[in-house]
Write a protein that holds these residues in place. Sequence first.
Motif, mmCIF file in Angstrom:
data_model
loop_
_atom_site.group_PDB
_atom_site.id
_atom_site.type_symbol
_atom_site.label_atom_id
_atom_site.label_comp_id
_atom_site.label_asym_id
_atom_site.label_seq_id
_atom_site.Cartn_x
_atom_site.Cartn_y
_atom_site.Cartn_z
ATOM 1 N N GLY A 131 0.694 -0.849 0.326
ATOM 2 C CA GLY A 131 -0.123 -0.213 -0.046
ATOM 3 C C GLY A 131 0.963 1.035 0.236
ATOM 4 N N GLY A 132 1.515 1.128 0.794
ATOM 5 C CA GLY A 132 2.788 2.383 0.713
ATOM 6 C C GLY A 132 3.542 2.784 -0.750
ATOM 7 N N TYR A 133 3.763 1.244 -1.299
ATOM 8 C CA TYR A 133 4.816 1.781 -2.159
ATOM 9 C C TYR A 133 3.640 2.002 -3.491
ATOM 10 C CZ TYR A 133 6.811 0.577 -6.829
ATOM 11 O OH TYR A 133 7.014 0.554 -7.813
ATOM 12 N N LEU A 134 2.356 1.894 -3.293
ATOM 13 C CA LEU A 134 1.122 2.377 -4.680
ATOM 14 C C LEU A 134 0.892 3.315 -4.016
ATOM 15 C CD1 LEU A 134 -0.816 -1.068 -5.095
ATOM 16 C CD2 LEU A 134 1.020 -0.016 -6.669
ATOM 17 N N LYS A 135 0.548 4.452 -3.605
ATOM 18 C CA LYS A 135 0.611 5.719 -2.621
ATOM 19 C C LYS A 135 2.071 6.558 -2.983
ATOM 20 C CE LYS A 135 -0.811 8.424 1.086
ATOM 21 N NZ LYS A 135 -0.584 8.914 2.841
ATOM 22 N N LEU A 136 3.182 6.220 -3.079
ATOM 23 C CA LEU A 136 4.483 6.919 -3.046
ATOM 24 C C LEU A 136 4.172 6.625 -4.737
ATOM 25 C CD1 LEU A 136 6.792 5.456 -0.404
ATOM 26 C CD2 LEU A 136 6.146 7.694 -0.830
ATOM 27 N N GLN A 137 3.871 5.448 -5.506
ATOM 28 C CA GLN A 137 4.134 6.045 -6.789
ATOM 29 C C GLN A 137 2.588 6.948 -7.607
ATOM 30 O OE1 GLN A 137 6.673 4.872 -9.307
ATOM 31 N NE2 GLN A 137 7.673 4.705 -6.321
ATOM 32 N N THR A 138 1.816 6.657 -7.121
ATOM 33 C CA THR A 138 0.624 7.365 -7.195
ATOM 34 C C THR A 138 0.262 8.613 -7.145
ATOM 35 O OG1 THR A 138 -0.486 5.937 -6.012
ATOM 36 C CG2 THR A 138 -0.367 5.219 -8.477
ATOM 37 N N VAL A 139 0.236 8.527 -5.761
ATOM 38 C CA VAL A 139 0.044 10.023 -5.035
ATOM 39 C C VAL A 139 1.410 11.856 -4.590
ATOM 40 C CG1 VAL A 139 -0.818 11.372 -3.055
ATOM 41 C CG2 VAL A 139 -1.491 9.416 -3.703
ATOM 42 N N PRO A 140 0.942 12.125 -5.669
ATOM 43 C CA PRO A 140 2.023 13.194 -5.988
ATOM 44 C C PRO A 140 2.744 14.367 -4.981
ATOM 45 C CG PRO A 140 1.221 13.578 -8.618
ATOM 46 C CD PRO A 140 0.113 12.232 -7.338
#
Length: 277
Positions: free
Chosen positions: A163-172
């Motif tokens: 979840g943290g990785y997907l957030k970092l990659q998709t939320v500027p």
Amino acid sequence: MTIATSVVRTAEGDGFTPPGPHDFDLPAIGGGHDTFEMFGQTFVLGVTKPMLQIVLAGILVFAFFYAAARKQAMVPGRLQFVGEEAYGFVRNSLGRDIIGARDFARYVPYLFTLFFFILLNNLFASIPFIEFPTFSRSGMVYGLAIMSWVIYNVAGMRRHGVGGYLKLQTVPAGIGGPMLLLLIPLEFMSNILVRPVTLALRLFANMFAGHLLLILFALGGEYILTEKAIQYAPVGILAWVLFIAVAFLEMLIQFLQAYVFVLLNAMYISGALADEH
């Protein structure tokens, strides 16, 4: 197949079919004719020249660096010196400088192997009697791109959690509100889905286009000199001069494309490990 086999003349002996994608569809070695249908297309089963080149490149890269590292003398000989310099080039310029001193070491073996494996397969296009760039076949490149995609995504998920990785990659960073409804799908497409496609296409397109140009100038010059009137001879000679110039340029591009492919891998790993997008 070599460059010289790409000429196709008409039955009248006065026609020339320009090179195209058909020149890269090499037949199975030994004349295998078993086929199967998929996605509305017919595929031939068998071992082809690019398949053998993939295996040969792996064997040669392993054999060279095994021989270079075998003695590990305090005062290196020529072979060991070359091996150490090659390793240091990838380790420092593509590993440590891009990924960072904290995390780069565990990824150096992959980046090192990837660089020289791609480089040798690219150089096959310039080696007599081989004269075919392995990665002018898109399927070969997509295999490398998918492997790289798995590595940098797994690296990011291990560091930050899924979840943290997907957030970092998709939320500027610093962006909120309704704008995220537009940006999150775009960032997901760009950072997660599209990267392996663009990574593969860059290498494939350069190898494909460069070899196509070599075929065109070499065989076009031959056709003009052998089939056309003498007044066209300067054009044929010019085509051969351009063939030689493009051949040297291709050697530079073969190195640069291996470097860029591995550089982007290192950048993607660095981005996956970073704490901010």
